[in-house]
Design a protein around this motif. Structure first.
Motif, PDB file in Angstrom:
ATOM      1  N   ARG A   1     -51.538  12.431  14.895  1.00  0.00           N
ATOM      2  CA  ARG A   1     -50.416  13.271  15.361  1.00  0.00           C
ATOM      3  C   ARG A   1     -50.013  12.891  16.784  1.00  0.00           C
ATOM      4  NH1 ARG A   1     -53.406  17.419  12.958  1.00  0.00           N
ATOM      5  NH2 ARG A   1     -54.036  18.296  14.958  1.00  0.00           N
ATOM      6  N   ARG A   2     -50.993  12.608  17.633  1.00  0.00           N
ATOM      7  CA  ARG A   2     -50.673  12.249  19.014  1.00  0.00           C
ATOM      8  C   ARG A   2     -49.975  10.890  19.079  1.00  0.00           C
ATOM      9  NH1 ARG A   2     -49.381  16.240  20.196  1.00  0.00           N
ATOM     10  NH2 ARG A   2     -49.005  15.424  22.275  1.00  0.00           N
TER      11      ARG A   2
ATOM     12  N   LEU B   1     -51.559  19.826  22.726  1.00  0.00           N
ATOM     13  CA  LEU B   1     -52.465  19.393  21.662  1.00  0.00           C
ATOM     14  C   LEU B   1     -52.588  20.403  20.517  1.00  0.00           C
ATOM     15  CD1 LEU B   1     -55.237  17.796  23.896  1.00  0.00           C
ATOM     16  CD2 LEU B   1     -53.326  16.680  22.742  1.00  0.00           C
TER      17      LEU B   1
ATOM     18  N   ALA C   1     -48.114  21.701  19.583  1.00  0.00           N
ATOM     19  CA  ALA C   1     -47.020  20.721  19.568  1.00  0.00           C
ATOM     20  C   ALA C   1     -45.996  21.013  18.478  1.00  0.00           C
ATOM     21  CB  ALA C   1     -47.594  19.322  19.385  1.00  0.00           C
TER      22      ALA C   1
ATOM     23  N   LEU D   1     -45.867  15.753  25.236  1.00  0.00           N
ATOM     24  CA  LEU D   1     -46.992  14.862  25.536  1.00  0.00           C
ATOM     25  C   LEU D   1     -47.913  15.456  26.590  1.00  0.00           C
ATOM     26  CD1 LEU D   1     -45.228  11.357  25.797  1.00  0.00           C
ATOM     27  CD2 LEU D   1     -46.082  12.539  23.755  1.00  0.00           C
ATOM     28  N   THR D   2     -49.145  14.954  26.628  1.00  0.00           N
ATOM     29  CA  THR D   2     -50.043  15.243  27.749  1.00  0.00           C
ATOM     30  C   THR D   2     -49.775  14.170  28.828  1.00  0.00           C
ATOM     31  OG1 THR D   2     -51.814  13.794  26.978  1.00  0.00           O
ATOM     32  CG2 THR D   2     -51.820  16.056  26.139  1.00  0.00           C
TER      33      THR D   2
ATOM     34  N   GLU E   1     -50.925  10.699  27.812  1.00  0.00           N
ATOM     35  CA  GLU E   1     -50.068  10.143  26.746  1.00  0.00           C
ATOM     36  C   GLU E   1     -48.763   9.600  27.320  1.00  0.00           C
ATOM     37  OE1 GLU E   1     -51.689  13.144  23.207  1.00  0.00           O
ATOM     38  OE2 GLU E   1     -49.763  13.518  24.179  1.00  0.00           O
TER      39      GLU E   1
ATOM     40  N   TYR F   1     -58.807   7.128  23.270  1.00  0.00           N
ATOM     41  CA  TYR F   1     -57.851   8.188  23.602  1.00  0.00           C
ATOM     42  C   TYR F   1     -58.349   8.981  24.810  1.00  0.00           C
ATOM     43  CZ  TYR F   1     -54.972  12.357  23.210  1.00  0.00           C
ATOM     44  OH  TYR F   1     -54.110  13.390  23.485  1.00  0.00           O
TER      45      TYR F   1
END
Ligand code: SF4
Length: 352
Positions: free
Chosen positions: A238-239, A313, A316, A324-325, A328, A341
């Protein structure tokens, strides 16, 4: 004013506390101590703040405090997600504020007293059950504030099964040895082990341990009795998809939280400068609660949240744009490699 510590936020799920007339269903809070403290302090205006899971008990608690101390009580009606989320305006309105449910993170207003919430659940059986899922003979053990006072029970149960359990130290925003927060895994990262056991409810913390350490994590829920191995793959997919989606965006909103323990303005400014150096339109946006409708009229095509890591996280799917973080966003700009990651943490983590 002396400070005391009573815990958990979005970290408090569905448990209760003990006090005459107040149903905190499942949590143990030392409210008699708090009332004695109010009496001793001669405070005449008291603030009460609690996460949603404990809020239902606040009106009865307010009445009880008013009757027993003669003080006036004001309840914070805003959402409260953690000890990071102190109602600063209310703390200025009152002589003393009780923040229920969370362990204190760091030095805040001197008139805020933290009343941690504990779940009185023996961890022996769940740790013994989890032992059969563990592969290593030496494992890191972690839990949340609700169970941390009983972590020795888990260590003893593991020992009985021939497994040495190690807990990481307190420090930074981690108040107790063996505790983790959704935004800080420093305690577990310091352990020289190949495997972890998380004891607690929900999947966010064990996922965080797995991503922050890169090690195998078994999670055991003392309330349901469920034990399972954490699979980070769905979250990582997903990220990756979110980063790919954000690649199409030209206008980014960098979200900065007003909540005192989530406010990372200097990080946000660095990210803004980084984006601009890559030819992107960047807007710094300062807000309290991050909700989808707050972003709609800003016109951003993607956002980077410097607030609680759970915003990007865990939540989202709520947003109509990629969220995003900070790490990211750096991956997107190719100033950071995705070798492993980088989980966003509010202290000591990759984002700082
Ligand atoms: S910032 Fe940390 S303490 Fe605050 S709600 Fe998020 S995970 Fe919990």
């Amino acid at each position: 004013m002396a400070r005391a510590h009573l815990t958990a936020g979005s970290e408090l799920d569905n448990c209760s506390a003990r006090a005459a007339g107040c149903d905190f269903s499942g949590y143990d809070l030392d409210l008699d101590w708090a009332i004695a403290l109010i009496k001793k302090s001669n405070a005449t205006r008291i603030g009460l703040q609690a996460p949603e899971g404990l809020k239902r008990a606040l009106p009865a608690l307010a009445r009880q405090i008013e009757e027993q101390t003669g003080s006036e009580v004001i309840i914070s009606g805003d959402p409260c997600f953690g000890a990071c989320d102190i109602d600063m305006l209310l703390s200025q309105e009152v002589d003393l504020m009780l923040h229920l449910g969370h362990a204190e993170l760091e030095e805040g207003p001197k008139n805020v007293i933290f009343l941690e919430a504990r779940v009185d659940e023996d961890l022996t059986a769940i740790a013994a059950k989890a032992a059969s899922f563990l592969r290593a003979k030496r494992v890191g053990v972690a839990t949340t504030i609700q169970h941390v006072h009983q972590i020795d029970q888990a260590l003893q149960a593991l020992r009985n099964c021939g497994i040495e359990g190690l807990i990481g130290p307190a420090g930074g925003r981690i108040r107790h040895a063996g505790q983790v927060l959704g935004c800080s895994y420093r305690s577990v990262r310091s352990l020289d082990v190949d495997e972890y056991l998380f004891i607690g409810t929900g999947r966010f913390h064990p996922l965080g341990i797995a991503l922050a350490t890169g090690k195998r994590v078994v999670t055991a829920d003392p309330l349901t009795g469920n034990v399972s191995e954490i699979d980070t793959d769905p979250l990582l997919r997903r990220r990756f998809a979110a980063i790919c989606l954000a690649k199409e965006a030209r206008h980014f909103a960098i979200l900065v939280s007003k909540k005192p323990g989530q406010r990372r303005m200097s990080l946000a400014k660095k990210l803004k400068a980084l984006g601009e150096a890559h030819g992107l339109q960047m807007s710094l946006v300062f807000l309290d609660n991050i909700e989808p409708d707050r972003l709609v009229n800003l016109g951003a095509e993607a956002a980077v949240s410097t607030a609680c890591p759970r915003v990007a996280l865990d939540d989202a799917a709520k947003y109509g744009i990629a969220m995003l973080t900070p790490p990211e966003f750096e991956i997107l700009l190719e100033t950071r490699e995705w070798v492993r990651y980088a989980f966003d943490e509010i202290e000591d983590g990759p984002a700082l």
